[in-house]
Structure formats: C-alpha cells, structure tokens
Design an enzyme around this catalytic site. Structure first.
Site, PDB file in Angstrom:
ATOM      1  N   HIS A 141       1.034  -0.901  -0.296  1.00  0.00           N
ATOM      2  CA  HIS A 141       0.229  -0.045  -0.051  1.00  0.00           C
ATOM      3  C   HIS A 141       0.992   1.323   0.124  1.00  0.00           C
ATOM      4  O   HIS A 141       0.504   2.537  -0.359  1.00  0.00           O
ATOM      5  CB  HIS A 141      -0.951  -0.150   0.804  1.00  0.00           C
ATOM      6  CG  HIS A 141      -1.848  -0.892   1.309  1.00  0.00           C
ATOM      7  ND1 HIS A 141      -1.699  -1.848   1.827  1.00  0.00           N
ATOM      8  CD2 HIS A 141      -3.489  -0.793   1.063  1.00  0.00           C
ATOM      9  CE1 HIS A 141      -2.744  -3.237   1.656  1.00  0.00           C
ATOM     10  NE2 HIS A 141      -3.848  -2.625   1.541  1.00  0.00           N
ATOM     11  N   ASP A 175      -4.584  -5.619  -8.467  1.00  0.00           N
ATOM     12  CA  ASP A 175      -4.951  -4.767  -6.754  1.00  0.00           C
ATOM     13  C   ASP A 175      -4.975  -3.531  -7.632  1.00  0.00           C
ATOM     14  O   ASP A 175      -4.581  -3.112  -8.084  1.00  0.00           O
ATOM     15  CB  ASP A 175      -3.708  -5.486  -5.939  1.00  0.00           C
ATOM     16  CG  ASP A 175      -3.911  -5.130  -4.520  1.00  0.00           C
ATOM     17  OD1 ASP A 175      -5.331  -4.765  -4.288  1.00  0.00           O
ATOM     18  OD2 ASP A 175      -3.766  -5.707  -4.082  1.00  0.00           O
TER      19      ASP A 175
END
Length: 225
Positions: free
Chosen positions: A83, A153
C-alpha cells in the site's frame, strides 16, 4: 467453521447487492515478513492454506458470490507494505513453489484472482507481477494453471508509480482481465475508463465461467438466511 463463516459473510454481501468478494487470502503467513498480510493469512503451511481457502471459496459461492483468491502469485514474503511502497522478493524459484501451491490447488475453483504488486526477482526483476507479462503468462496462467478472471490489486497503491490511466493500460497489456482502482475520485475513474479497452472475448468467457461455478454451488436462499 470456515465454510460457514464465509457463507454468512457472503450472504451479507449478496443482500447488499455485492456479488464479488475479495477473499480468501491465500498468502503464506511467514515469520520475519511485513505484517500487512498478518492474520488475513490462514497458515504458513501451503496445504493448510489450500484446505481453508477452499472452504472459503465454497462458502462464498454457496451464498451466491464470486470469490477472489489473492494475492497471486503470493504476498507472504513481502518485507514492506505494498500500500505504501513496492516490495521486492528475492526468493528462489524453489522457495516460491510453496507460495504458488495454494493458488494452483484452487486454480479451477471458479474464483477470480487478484494480482500482487510485488517484484519477484526470480521471475521478472524489472516489473511487479501486475505489470509483468512474464509473471502473468508463465507463472499465473502457466505454472499455476489459473485460467479465471485476473483482477489487478488497487492501482492507486503506493507500490504502483505513475498515472493510473497509464497503469491501467499497462495492466491490461500484461494480461490482466480487469483493473481495480479504489480512490473514488470520479475524474480519475473517467481517465481509467478511457484508457481501458472493452472486456475482451477471453475475459468475458472467464467471467461467464466464474458465474456458472457460483450458480452451481449456490444454496437455496433459505439455507443461508
């Protein structure tokens, strides 16, 4: 218990109109790695991950939802949080065999799969899996044998440097069927849609197969109420 839990979670999602659930996580829970996967992982043992992951797939499908196994070909060895930044895994091909085993075991389950934003030096030292035709074709489609819908993702994560619309085009070019973008900023969404081609005939076939697998597994509504 795992299957029942997934069935109930899927029933809640289906009741809200959500028919794709980004679970289960098939990453290995390995010591000394970043905690971003943490207790989302079932085990360090690939066989146990496969066993419990299969239960989750069955449970979600029985509730009428399409599962998404993630993060293919395996996020468990990452030392940083994707992230925030791009992880680089230096493990050998022999070691990575354990990571891909659960995905190979569930490759024919009818689930979608979500890619990992990770560079695997043993396979492609230059590009993360999401952007790597080598990883998608040779590992995910080849060694793992996954022929279902391949979803990226979130392209807005810190691991993915660059403009999201350019990343979307590169993701599709690498072999993904669908791109995921989670900022909710409408201008960015419009740019990504403009950069993304229509769903390909191959991707549409894969989507139909996933829907068919879920229809076959779905329980009567009263059984999951």
């Amino acid at each position: 218990a795992a299957e029942a839990n997934a069935t109930l979670l899927g029933a809640d999602c289906a009741a809200a109109g959500l028919d794709v659930v980004c679970s289960p996580c098939l990453d290995l829970r390995l010591p000394g790695t970043h905690g971003v996967i943490g207790d989302r992982a079932f085990s360090a043992d690939p066989a146990e991950v496969s066993r419990l992951g299969a239960a989750w797939v069955r449970g979600l499908q029985s509730a009428g939802c399409i599962p998404v196994i993630k993060h293919i070909p395996g996020h468990g060895r990452a030392l940083v949080d994707s992230h925030a930044s791009l992880p680089r895994v230096e493990a050998s091909v022999a070691d990575l065999a354990a990571d891909i085993a659960p995905f190979r075991d569930l490759a024919g389950s009818g689930a979608w799969a979500m890619t990992a934003h990770i560079v695997y030096a043993a396979w492609d030292a230059a590009r993360p899996a999401t952007l790597s035709p080598v990883v998608v074709e040779r590992i995910i489609r080849g060694a793992i044998g996954f022929d279902g819908v391949l979803l990226s993702d979130d392209l807005a994560m810190g691991a993915m440097a660059g403009q999201s619309d350019e990343l979307a085009a590169a993701t599709i070019a690498a072999g993904c069927d669908v791109v995921l973008h989670c900022t909710g900023v409408l201008a960015e969404t419009a740019a990504i849609l403009a950069a993304s081609p229509p769903l390909s005939a191959v991707a549409a076939r894969r989507l139909d197969a996933a829907r068919a697998a879920t229809r076959r597994a779905r329980l009567p509504a009263t059984a999951v109420a």
